[in-house]
Design a protein around this motif. Structure first.
Motif, PDB file in Angstrom:
ATOM      1  N   VAL A  48       0.815  -1.140  -0.160  1.00  0.00           N
ATOM      2  CA  VAL A  48       0.011  -0.083  -0.139  1.00  0.00           C
ATOM      3  C   VAL A  48       1.038   1.218  -0.155  1.00  0.00           C
ATOM      4  O   VAL A  48       1.797   1.355   0.824  1.00  0.00           O
ATOM      5  N   THR A  49       0.719   2.180  -0.863  1.00  0.00           N
ATOM      6  CA  THR A  49       1.497   3.355  -1.007  1.00  0.00           C
ATOM      7  C   THR A  49       1.321   4.298  -0.061  1.00  0.00           C
ATOM      8  O   THR A  49      -0.118   4.678   0.272  1.00  0.00           O
ATOM      9  N   THR A  50       2.227   4.639   0.817  1.00  0.00           N
ATOM     10  CA  THR A  50       1.921   5.561   1.679  1.00  0.00           C
ATOM     11  C   THR A  50       3.002   6.700   1.908  1.00  0.00           C
ATOM     12  O   THR A  50       3.925   6.733   1.324  1.00  0.00           O
ATOM     13  N   GLY A  51       2.591   7.932   2.098  1.00  0.00           N
ATOM     14  CA  GLY A  51       3.283   9.178   2.388  1.00  0.00           C
ATOM     15  C   GLY A  51       2.965  10.116   3.250  1.00  0.00           C
ATOM     16  O   GLY A  51       1.965   9.984   3.946  1.00  0.00           O
ATOM     17  N   ALA A  52       3.495  11.381   3.195  1.00  0.00           N
ATOM     18  CA  ALA A  52       3.224  12.523   4.017  1.00  0.00           C
ATOM     19  C   ALA A  52       1.759  13.050   4.162  1.00  0.00           C
ATOM     20  O   ALA A  52       1.251  12.822   2.836  1.00  0.00           O
ATOM     21  N   TRP A  53       1.092  13.178   5.095  1.00  0.00           N
ATOM     22  CA  TRP A  53      -0.172  13.701   5.120  1.00  0.00           C
ATOM     23  C   TRP A  53      -0.013  14.899   6.281  1.00  0.00           C
ATOM     24  O   TRP A  53       0.711  14.715   7.089  1.00  0.00           O
ATOM     25  N   ARG A  54      -0.706  15.886   5.781  1.00  0.00           N
ATOM     26  CA  ARG A  54      -0.639  17.335   6.414  1.00  0.00           C
ATOM     27  C   ARG A  54      -0.058  17.097   7.987  1.00  0.00           C
ATOM     28  O   ARG A  54      -0.736  16.470   8.881  1.00  0.00           O
ATOM     29  N   ALA A  55       1.002  17.581   8.250  1.00  0.00           N
ATOM     30  CA  ALA A  55       1.852  17.389   9.592  1.00  0.00           C
ATOM     31  C   ALA A  55       2.105  16.158   9.576  1.00  0.00           C
ATOM     32  O   ALA A  55       1.492  15.388  10.828  1.00  0.00           O
ATOM     33  N   PRO A  56       3.072  15.352   8.949  1.00  0.00           N
ATOM     34  CA  PRO A  56       3.514  14.211   8.909  1.00  0.00           C
ATOM     35  C   PRO A  56       3.781  13.748  10.458  1.00  0.00           C
ATOM     36  O   PRO A  56       4.659  14.246  11.270  1.00  0.00           O
ATOM     37  N   TYR A  57       3.511  12.483  10.813  1.00  0.00           N
ATOM     38  CA  TYR A  57       3.543  11.759  11.906  1.00  0.00           C
ATOM     39  C   TYR A  57       2.997  12.314  13.121  1.00  0.00           C
ATOM     40  O   TYR A  57       2.385  11.907  14.100  1.00  0.00           O
ATOM     41  N   THR A  58       3.300  13.788  13.351  1.00  0.00           N
ATOM     42  CA  THR A  58       2.801  14.410  14.540  1.00  0.00           C
ATOM     43  C   THR A  58       1.330  14.577  14.547  1.00  0.00           C
ATOM     44  O   THR A  58       0.520  14.879  15.392  1.00  0.00           O
ATOM     45  N   ASN A  59       0.725  14.539  13.150  1.00  0.00           N
ATOM     46  CA  ASN A  59      -0.698  14.509  13.105  1.00  0.00           C
ATOM     47  C   ASN A  59      -1.464  13.876  14.144  1.00  0.00           C
ATOM     48  O   ASN A  59      -2.773  13.954  14.608  1.00  0.00           O
ATOM     49  N   PHE A  60      -0.975  12.494  14.294  1.00  0.00           N
ATOM     50  CA  PHE A  60      -1.543  11.755  15.415  1.00  0.00           C
ATOM     51  C   PHE A  60      -0.923  11.524  16.855  1.00  0.00           C
ATOM     52  O   PHE A  60      -1.426  11.367  17.793  1.00  0.00           O
ATOM     53  N   LEU A  61       0.686  11.910  16.538  1.00  0.00           N
ATOM     54  CA  LEU A  61       1.368  11.489  17.777  1.00  0.00           C
ATOM     55  C   LEU A  61       0.783  12.577  18.809  1.00  0.00           C
ATOM     56  O   LEU A  61       0.795  12.302  19.827  1.00  0.00           O
ATOM     57  N   ALA A  62       0.570  13.920  18.251  1.00  0.00           N
ATOM     58  CA  ALA A  62       0.212  14.827  19.475  1.00  0.00           C
ATOM     59  C   ALA A  62      -1.077  14.499  20.006  1.00  0.00           C
ATOM     60  O   ALA A  62      -0.940  14.721  21.399  1.00  0.00           O
ATOM     61  N   SER A  63      -2.066  13.795  19.647  1.00  0.00           N
ATOM     62  CA  SER A  63      -3.444  13.453  20.040  1.00  0.00           C
ATOM     63  C   SER A  63      -3.013  12.242  21.207  1.00  0.00           C
ATOM     64  O   SER A  63      -3.364  12.535  22.397  1.00  0.00           O
ATOM     65  N   ALA A  64      -2.049  11.261  20.687  1.00  0.00           N
ATOM     66  CA  ALA A  64      -1.899  10.245  21.604  1.00  0.00           C
ATOM     67  C   ALA A  64      -1.144  10.626  22.947  1.00  0.00           C
ATOM     68  O   ALA A  64      -1.384  10.363  23.987  1.00  0.00           O
ATOM     69  N   GLU A  65      -0.001  11.432  22.762  1.00  0.00           N
ATOM     70  CA  GLU A  65       1.145  12.035  23.713  1.00  0.00           C
ATOM     71  C   GLU A  65       0.185  12.836  24.752  1.00  0.00           C
ATOM     72  O   GLU A  65       0.470  12.783  26.027  1.00  0.00           O
ATOM     73  N   GLN A  66      -0.550  13.875  24.223  1.00  0.00           N
ATOM     74  CA  GLN A  66      -1.377  14.793  25.148  1.00  0.00           C
ATOM     75  C   GLN A  66      -2.568  14.092  25.704  1.00  0.00           C
ATOM     76  O   GLN A  66      -2.813  14.555  26.910  1.00  0.00           O
ATOM     77  N   SER A  67      -3.257  13.055  25.278  1.00  0.00           N
ATOM     78  CA  SER A  67      -4.246  12.463  25.990  1.00  0.00           C
ATOM     79  C   SER A  67      -3.492  11.597  27.128  1.00  0.00           C
ATOM     80  O   SER A  67      -3.867  11.685  27.998  1.00  0.00           O
ATOM     81  N   PHE A  68      -2.517  11.036  26.589  1.00  0.00           N
ATOM     82  CA  PHE A  68      -1.543  10.234  27.743  1.00  0.00           C
ATOM     83  C   PHE A  68      -1.204  11.223  28.813  1.00  0.00           C
ATOM     84  O   PHE A  68      -1.089  10.796  30.005  1.00  0.00           O
ATOM     85  N   PHE A  69      -0.680  12.623  28.721  1.00  0.00           N
ATOM     86  CA  PHE A  69      -0.406  13.208  29.774  1.00  0.00           C
ATOM     87  C   PHE A  69      -1.452  13.596  30.665  1.00  0.00           C
ATOM     88  O   PHE A  69      -1.383  13.811  31.826  1.00  0.00           O
ATOM     89  N   ASP A  70      -2.847  13.951  29.958  1.00  0.00           N
ATOM     90  CA  ASP A  70      -3.824  14.189  30.889  1.00  0.00           C
ATOM     91  C   ASP A  70      -4.271  12.913  31.825  1.00  0.00           C
ATOM     92  O   ASP A  70      -4.509  13.104  33.131  1.00  0.00           O
ATOM     93  N   GLU A  71      -4.229  11.734  31.307  1.00  0.00           N
ATOM     94  CA  GLU A  71      -4.369  10.407  31.845  1.00  0.00           C
ATOM     95  C   GLU A  71      -3.272  10.243  33.384  1.00  0.00           C
ATOM     96  O   GLU A  71      -3.626   9.835  34.284  1.00  0.00           O
ATOM     97  N   LEU A  72      -2.221  10.618  32.703  1.00  0.00           N
ATOM     98  CA  LEU A  72      -0.911  10.581  33.709  1.00  0.00           C
ATOM     99  C   LEU A  72      -1.127  11.598  35.110  1.00  0.00           C
ATOM    100  O   LEU A  72      -1.042  11.315  35.998  1.00  0.00           O
ATOM    101  N   ALA A  73      -1.687  12.837  34.641  1.00  0.00           N
ATOM    102  CA  ALA A  73      -1.920  13.721  35.488  1.00  0.00           C
ATOM    103  C   ALA A  73      -3.002  13.140  36.595  1.00  0.00           C
ATOM    104  O   ALA A  73      -2.930  13.514  37.770  1.00  0.00           O
ATOM    105  N   GLU A  74      -4.159  12.495  36.063  1.00  0.00           N
ATOM    106  CA  GLU A  74      -4.899  11.968  36.846  1.00  0.00           C
ATOM    107  C   GLU A  74      -4.537  10.791  37.646  1.00  0.00           C
ATOM    108  O   GLU A  74      -5.123  10.922  38.917  1.00  0.00           O
TER     109      GLU A  74
END
Length: 742
Positions: free
Chosen positions: A512-538
């Motif tokens: 399957v051909t894949t490539g950069a999509w707006r804000a490559p890699y960070t486009n989902f990593l930001a959501s994952a990490e920042q959700s994790f930090f919220d849960e970690l704070a709790e």
């Protein structure tokens, strides 16, 4: 106040002539760092049309100024903002400036790319030097005519004034300026003296856009041009066995039907790196008098395909990504301290896995490109984010010299990374060479969505250890289809804030051909990490904002040159976002989610406001704070920031794409869910005001949006979200009965 800067370019990089029609002065300058020394300017530029250069200033004897914008315009506004920078230092009235798109010129200019939100950042210094140098030459010419020292002269909006109050316009001295030496040093403006930059300017193409004048690739026409649509493999891993085109050949407007693919396969043998972005299978090209006739005729062609390589489905991809996360076959991108030892000594451990699907790009303007291959040249025209790369590939494929390639860039109706790869350019060039006619290849929506290029499906597993109330270990694992994590991302926040910190990346090779999509890699990593930090704070029972600020206080970016972000600038956007969003002060019916993130050299913080409507959480507002340095064009910047937020909201909520039997399940918008107008939240944008050099803006506001929404929804529903899109698990969006207030 002005500041001196030493010009670091060759004098022959600054080209000028007094023999233009009308007596004007043509000034060309390398906008990116320096003209290559081997790039000799022509002796007599009057013998050339100025479009033979991709970036320069033209000053007519009436004072009118034409500025050519060198980079591809993808909707990010560089065709307006880059000339604004030149015009500011040139000190002309913006209303007297005309802007035109430059063409590809690999001899004189560098990084003619639309990608990574880097155009303004990379061009900033050289663009200012371009305008300032031209201005100084004109001032020197006026001073020579008056017999005064140039230091006694001032300039405002293209008018030069001496100490006695006499004035000359740029057009009055443009010819004399051509006889003078290029100055070694020029004065750059102090930001407080800017008259153009920092002021909102209308998109230079707005009239053409709103009135439908030719501007985009689909608008381009040439004498004798025909249109083509290609029959492509129905799924990844298929190859053509046979076809029957007898019915299609009888249809109205059909000129010819040919098979192509041989030249692409030969190219892939010479340059395997491009192989992951284009199918090597044969394709059937229908050449017709119009696009619609080509589209209809290709539907009438009967084809037989067979399996060529492994046929994969989303279930197969999911299994492979899980194997990577559960195994040890990783590329370690960064490792500080000893995470295993820290986890063994931890009082508590939090571990979560986050997953996101493939996503198509869905550009409004379908993929298209024009090609005409003759003995004299290869003429290419259309919307492309990486023109130099594509010109080189075409030259390689057709065994031509790169100097034979003339590539003209049109405005793009969306790109988002899809137009980085230019498979459509390669197809158009091969087809033109095969039929010996100028041809425009046009994709259907199904061509691009069904078997195109996609954001890779990715899973992240994040693990943190807590000891004595402090985060002592942090381990991020990435499993991706094809594309592993960029080397810089492991040096983004929270790198440097946690002593025992490790980032690992693994990938499953897929056809399957894949490539950069707006804000490559960070486009989902930001959501994952920042959700994790919220849960970690709790889990730690600490304030969510304060946890982030405390971590930033531990970062010493000066001592660790790997760190890419500025903890001070990050803390500033956090504090402003807290203030502007009314964090923690809203009525109890408003649930808020917070995110801070760094990517594409910019710092962003966002707060999502969510309310319950008919039992469901609804995103009502996003407050977005951005530090991207000097804002060149405020209205354009606001459009970029808000567009990124809305794109992030839409794909976080609804964007989903899967494969079955190697074929994308959604081949048009009847099955692919996009955000709708009524679902778009209010977006309130604030820019940090400073005098630092500009950084990225087209992409940095998209990644944080997903995490802000997920954290706000968690506050509203009590559920945590580990999978995008959020609507994939609607049961998790239901609010407990006692919480339903609307």
């Amino acid at each position: 106040m002005s500041s001196k800067t030493n010009i670091t370019f060759s004098r022959r990089a600054f080209m000028r002539t007094s023999s233009l029609a009308g007596g004007g002065m043509l000034i060309g300058f390398n906008l990116f760092q320096a003209c290559k020394p081997k790039a000799e300017p022509p002796v007599d530029l009057s013998q050339l049309n100025y479009n033979d250069f991709n970036a320069f200033i033209k000053i007519a004897d009436n004072g009118a100024v034409t500025i050519f914008s060198p980079n591809p315009e993808i909707g990010q506004g560089v065709k307006t903002s880059m000339p604004m920078i030149i015009a500011e230092e040139l000190d002309v009235a913006w209303q007297d400036v005309y802007v035109e798109q430059g063409i590809l010129d690999t001899e004189n200019y560098q990084r003619q790319v639309a990608g990574g939100s880097q155009s303004i950042r990379f061009g900033w210094d050289a663009l200012r030097q371009t305008g300032a140098t031209a201005k100084q030459m004109l001032v020197n010419a006026a001073a020579a005519r008056w017999g005064v020292d140039a230091s006694e002269c001032t300039v405002s909006e293209g008018v030069i004034t001496n100490a006695a109050g006499e004035t000359l316009g740029y057009g009055d001295v443009v010819n004399e300026a051509t006889q003078l030496e290029v100055p070694e040093d020029v004065a750059l403006k102090d930001p407080k003296d800017y008259k153009i930059m920092g002021q909102s300017k209308v998109n230079v193409d707005i009239d053409k856009i709103t009135t439908g004048k030719p501007l985009f690739g689909l608008d381009y026409k040439a004498d004798g041009m025909v249109y083509a649509a290609l029959v492509r493999p129905p799924a990844f891993g298929k190859k053509l066995v046979s076809y029957d085109d007898s019915k299609a050949r009888t249809m109205s407007g059909v000129i010819d039907i040919v098979k192509i693919g041989e030249k692409v396969r030969a190219l892939l043998e010479k340059d395997p790196s491009f192989g992951s972005k284009i199918s090597s299978s044969d394709k059937i090209a229908v050449i017709a008098e119009s696009t619609w006739q080509a589209f209809k005729a290709k539907e009438a062609i009967e084809t037989v395909w067979e399996d060529d390589t492994t046929i994969e489905s989303t279930a197969d991809h999911d299994k492979e990504l899980n194997k990577i996360l559960d195994g040890n076959n990783f590329n370690t991108m960064r490792s500080d301290g000893d995470v295993n030892k820290a986890f063994a000594e931890a009082d508590e451990i939090l571990e979560r896995t986050y997953e996101s699907p493939f996503l198509p790009h869905n550009c409004m303007e379908p993929m298209n490109f024009y090609a005409n291959v003759t003995d004299e040249k290869v003429h290419l025209v259309g919307p492309i984010q990486t023109p130099a790369w594509k010109a080189g590939l075409v030259a390689n494929m057709l065994d031509r010299e790169e100097k034979d390639i003339l590539l003209e860039m049109t405005r793009m109706g969306g790109g988002f990374g899809r137009r980085l790869y230019g498979d459509f350019v390669i197809e158009a060039a091969e087809l033109a060479a095969t039929i010996n006619k100028p041809v425009k290849v046009v994709f259907t929506r199904e061509d691009d969505m069904g078997i195109g290029i996609y954001r890779p499906a990715i899973k992240y597993r994040i693990k943190a250890g807590i000891k004595d109330g402090q985060i002592t270990a942090y381990h991020l694992k990435e499993a991706a289809i094809n594309d592993g994590m960029y080397g810089l991302i492991p040096n983004f926040f929270p790198a440097g804030a946690i002593d025992n910190y490790q980032v690992d990346s693994g990938a499953h090779d897929s056809n399957v051909t894949t490539g950069a999509w707006r804000a490559p890699y960070t486009n989902f990593l930001a959501s994952a990490e920042q959700s994790f930090f919220d849960e970690l704070a709790e889990l730690m029972e600490v304030d969510k904002i304060q946890l982030r600020l405390d971590l930033l206080d531990k970062v010493d970016a000066a001592a660790d040159e790997r760190i890419q972000y500025s903890p001070e600038r990050m803390k500033e956007v956090i504090k402003v976002a807290v203030d502007k969003s009314g964090w923690g002060t809203k009525p109890s019916s408003v649930y808020q989610g917070f995110v801070n993130y760094y990517c594409h050299n910019s710092h962003v913080a966002q707060v999502a406001d969510v309310e319950i409507v008919d039992g469901d959480p609804v995103v009502k507002k996003i407050t977005c704070v951005v530090d991207c340095g000097i804002v060149v064009n405020p209205s354009g910047a606001e459009n970029q920031a808000e567009g990124g937020v809305i794109d992030g909201v839409g794909h976080t909520m609804y964007g989903d794409f899967a494969f079955e039997g190697g074929q994308g399940h959604a081949q048009n918008f009847d099955r692919y869910r996009l955000i709708r107008m009524k679902e778009v939240p209010e977006v309130e944008t604030h820019f940090i005001q400073n005098e630092l050099s500009p950084t990225g803006l087209g992409e940095p506001t998209l990644p944080p949006a997903g995490g802000a929404i997920a954290n706000a929804f968690s506050a509203a529903t009590g559920n945590r979200y580990y999978q995008q899109p959020l609507m994939k698990n609607p049961e998790l969006l239901k609010v407990p009965e006692k919480e339903v207030i609307g």
